[in-house]
Design a protein around this motif. Structure first.
Motif, PDB file in Angstrom:
ATOM      1  N   ARG A  59       0.831  -1.208   0.000  1.00 31.90           N
ATOM      2  CA  ARG A  59       0.000   0.000   0.000  1.00 31.90           C
ATOM      3  C   ARG A  59       0.862   1.252   0.000  1.00 31.90           C
ATOM      4  O   ARG A  59       0.564   2.224  -0.695  1.00 31.90           O
ATOM      5  CB  ARG A  59      -0.928   0.011   1.216  1.00 31.90           C
ATOM      6  CG  ARG A  59      -2.262  -0.609   0.928  1.00 31.90           C
ATOM      7  CD  ARG A  59      -3.262  -0.330   2.042  1.00 31.90           C
ATOM      8  NE  ARG A  59      -3.705  -1.611   2.547  1.00 31.90           N
ATOM      9  CZ  ARG A  59      -3.490  -2.093   3.761  1.00 31.90           C
ATOM     10  NH1 ARG A  59      -2.873  -1.369   4.651  1.00 31.90           N
ATOM     11  NH2 ARG A  59      -3.900  -3.278   4.098  1.00 31.90           N
ATOM     12  N   ASP A  60       1.950   1.231   0.771  1.00 32.23           N
ATOM     13  CA  ASP A  60       2.864   2.365   0.820  1.00 32.23           C
ATOM     14  C   ASP A  60       3.533   2.587  -0.537  1.00 32.23           C
ATOM     15  O   ASP A  60       3.638   3.720  -1.001  1.00 32.23           O
ATOM     16  CB  ASP A  60       3.916   2.133   1.907  1.00 32.23           C
ATOM     17  CG  ASP A  60       4.832   3.324   2.064  1.00 32.23           C
ATOM     18  OD1 ASP A  60       4.317   4.464   2.190  1.00 32.23           O
ATOM     19  OD2 ASP A  60       6.064   3.127   2.063  1.00 32.23           O
ATOM     20  N   ILE A  61       3.967   1.509  -1.177  1.00 32.31           N
ATOM     21  CA  ILE A  61       4.570   1.628  -2.511  1.00 32.31           C
ATOM     22  C   ILE A  61       3.554   2.172  -3.502  1.00 32.31           C
ATOM     23  O   ILE A  61       3.873   3.059  -4.308  1.00 32.31           O
ATOM     24  CB  ILE A  61       5.118   0.259  -2.974  1.00 32.31           C
ATOM     25  CG1 ILE A  61       6.337  -0.129  -2.143  1.00 32.31           C
ATOM     26  CG2 ILE A  61       5.476   0.294  -4.458  1.00 32.31           C
ATOM     27  CD1 ILE A  61       6.776  -1.564  -2.342  1.00 32.31           C
ATOM     28  N   ASP A  62       2.327   1.676  -3.437  1.00 31.15           N
ATOM     29  CA  ASP A  62       1.279   2.147  -4.343  1.00 31.15           C
ATOM     30  C   ASP A  62       0.991   3.627  -4.131  1.00 31.15           C
ATOM     31  O   ASP A  62       0.833   4.390  -5.091  1.00 31.15           O
ATOM     32  CB  ASP A  62       0.017   1.319  -4.133  1.00 31.15           C
ATOM     33  CG  ASP A  62      -1.035   1.582  -5.185  1.00 31.15           C
ATOM     34  OD1 ASP A  62      -0.666   1.668  -6.382  1.00 31.15           O
ATOM     35  OD2 ASP A  62      -2.224   1.707  -4.818  1.00 31.15           O
ATOM     36  N   ARG A  63       0.940   4.049  -2.861  1.00 32.67           N
ATOM     37  CA  ARG A  63       0.693   5.462  -2.557  1.00 32.67           C
ATOM     38  C   ARG A  63       1.823   6.340  -3.091  1.00 32.67           C
ATOM     39  O   ARG A  63       1.588   7.382  -3.684  1.00 32.67           O
ATOM     40  CB  ARG A  63       0.553   5.652  -1.042  1.00 32.67           C
ATOM     41  CG  ARG A  63       0.262   7.102  -0.633  1.00 32.67           C
ATOM     42  CD  ARG A  63       0.427   7.316   0.859  1.00 32.67           C
ATOM     43  NE  ARG A  63       1.694   6.863   1.392  1.00 32.67           N
ATOM     44  CZ  ARG A  63       2.858   7.525   1.277  1.00 32.67           C
ATOM     45  NH1 ARG A  63       2.911   8.657   0.620  1.00 32.67           N
ATOM     46  NH2 ARG A  63       3.968   7.043   1.822  1.00 32.67           N
ATOM     47  N   ARG A  64       3.068   5.885  -2.908  1.00 33.67           N
ATOM     48  CA  ARG A  64       4.210   6.662  -3.375  1.00 33.67           C
ATOM     49  C   ARG A  64       4.231   6.744  -4.903  1.00 33.67           C
ATOM     50  O   ARG A  64       4.553   7.798  -5.467  1.00 33.67           O
ATOM     51  CB  ARG A  64       5.499   6.064  -2.836  1.00 33.67           C
ATOM     52  CG  ARG A  64       5.613   6.315  -1.337  1.00 33.67           C
ATOM     53  CD  ARG A  64       6.709   5.562  -0.627  1.00 33.67           C
ATOM     54  NE  ARG A  64       7.956   5.463  -1.336  1.00 33.67           N
ATOM     55  CZ  ARG A  64       8.886   4.566  -1.068  1.00 33.67           C
ATOM     56  NH1 ARG A  64       8.691   3.700  -0.101  1.00 33.67           N
ATOM     57  NH2 ARG A  64      10.002   4.528  -1.750  1.00 33.67           N
ATOM     58  N   LEU A  65       3.891   5.664  -5.570  1.00 36.32           N
ATOM     59  CA  LEU A  65       3.813   5.702  -7.034  1.00 36.32           C
ATOM     60  C   LEU A  65       2.712   6.640  -7.517  1.00 36.32           C
ATOM     61  O   LEU A  65       2.881   7.356  -8.505  1.00 36.32           O
ATOM     62  CB  LEU A  65       3.582   4.298  -7.598  1.00 36.32           C
ATOM     63  CG  LEU A  65       4.797   3.392  -7.622  1.00 36.32           C
ATOM     64  CD1 LEU A  65       4.384   1.988  -8.032  1.00 36.32           C
ATOM     65  CD2 LEU A  65       5.846   3.925  -8.570  1.00 36.32           C
ATOM     66  N   ALA A  66       1.580   6.640  -6.811  1.00 37.71           N
ATOM     67  CA  ALA A  66       0.497   7.556  -7.170  1.00 37.71           C
ATOM     68  C   ALA A  66       0.948   9.011  -7.000  1.00 37.71           C
ATOM     69  O   ALA A  66       0.627   9.871  -7.840  1.00 37.71           O
ATOM     70  CB  ALA A  66      -0.733   7.279  -6.316  1.00 37.71           C
ATOM     71  N   ASP A  67       1.695   9.289  -5.939  1.00 39.41           N
ATOM     72  CA  ASP A  67       2.222  10.641  -5.740  1.00 39.41           C
ATOM     73  C   ASP A  67       3.169  11.039  -6.873  1.00 39.41           C
ATOM     74  O   ASP A  67       3.133  12.176  -7.360  1.00 39.41           O
ATOM     75  CB  ASP A  67       2.963  10.743  -4.406  1.00 39.41           C
ATOM     76  CG  ASP A  67       2.042  10.669  -3.204  1.00 39.41           C
ATOM     77  OD1 ASP A  67       0.811  10.808  -3.390  1.00 39.41           O
ATOM     78  OD2 ASP A  67       2.551  10.446  -2.085  1.00 39.41           O
ATOM     79  N   ILE A  68       3.991  10.096  -7.307  1.00 40.91           N
ATOM     80  CA  ILE A  68       4.912  10.370  -8.414  1.00 40.91           C
ATOM     81  C   ILE A  68       4.130  10.622  -9.698  1.00 40.91           C
ATOM     82  O   ILE A  68       4.441  11.544 -10.458  1.00 40.91           O
ATOM     83  CB  ILE A  68       5.907   9.205  -8.592  1.00 40.91           C
ATOM     84  CG1 ILE A  68       6.889   9.175  -7.421  1.00 40.91           C
ATOM     85  CG2 ILE A  68       6.669   9.320  -9.905  1.00 40.91           C
ATOM     86  CD1 ILE A  68       7.749   7.925  -7.376  1.00 40.91           C
ATOM     87  N   GLU A  69       3.098   9.799  -9.940  1.00 43.42           N
ATOM     88  CA  GLU A  69       2.290   9.973 -11.145  1.00 43.42           C
ATOM     89  C   GLU A  69       1.565  11.319 -11.165  1.00 43.42           C
ATOM     90  O   GLU A  69       1.358  11.901 -12.221  1.00 43.42           O
ATOM     91  CB  GLU A  69       1.276   8.838 -11.261  1.00 43.42           C
ATOM     92  CG  GLU A  69       1.899   7.511 -11.622  1.00 43.42           C
ATOM     93  CD  GLU A  69       0.916   6.367 -11.560  1.00 43.42           C
ATOM     94  OE1 GLU A  69      -0.204   6.558 -11.042  1.00 43.42           O
ATOM     95  OE2 GLU A  69       1.282   5.279 -12.009  1.00 43.42           O
TER      96      GLU A  69
END
Length: 126
Positions: free
Chosen positions: A98-108
């Motif tokens: 979930r943390d990785i997904d959140r960080r990727l969403a922030d990057i996107e």
């Protein structure tokens, strides 16, 4: 056949006699000294024949620990956690994803908003 990481194995490399206490320590994540002390205390406190029977049964039925079962110490610690508390391990892995997904969403969100050419290319792909 591949070795299972959640199975009990004798650890003859770190064992004194047959590796049963070292195997229990590897399986549970408890220090091998405490496992040995506990085995001796249980034996001396009245469970004498049963602890020896259990010890020799473990020697007879358990397999030796395969070489290269874990890639490193972190891998070994992870699988010890899975064996002792699979629910917590699953929760921890889910939390990391979930943390990785959140960080990727922030990057996107950040990069296309700052780079209009990239944002236009992404929009054209949709």
């Amino acid at each position: 056949m591949t070795a299972r990481r959640t199975k009990f194995y004798l650890n003859k490399a770190n064992g004194k006699w047959s590796g049963v206490c070292a195997g229990i320590a590897d399986y549970s994540g408890i220090d091998v000294v405490w496992v040995r002390v506990g085995a001796v205390l249980i034996t001396l406190m009245g469970a004498f024949p049963w602890t020896l029977i259990a010890y020799f049964a473990a020697v007879y039925f358990a397999d030796d620990k395969p070489k290269g079962l874990y890639s490193d110490r972190d891998d070994e610690k992870f699988w010890q956690g899975v064996r002792t508390n699979p629910t917590r391990s699953t929760r921890d892995v889910r939390s990391k994803f979930r943390d990785i997904d959140r960080r990727l969403a922030d990057i996107e969100i950040y990069y296309p908003s700052r780079n209009t050419r990239l944002a236009d290319e992404i929009d054209s792909l949709r």
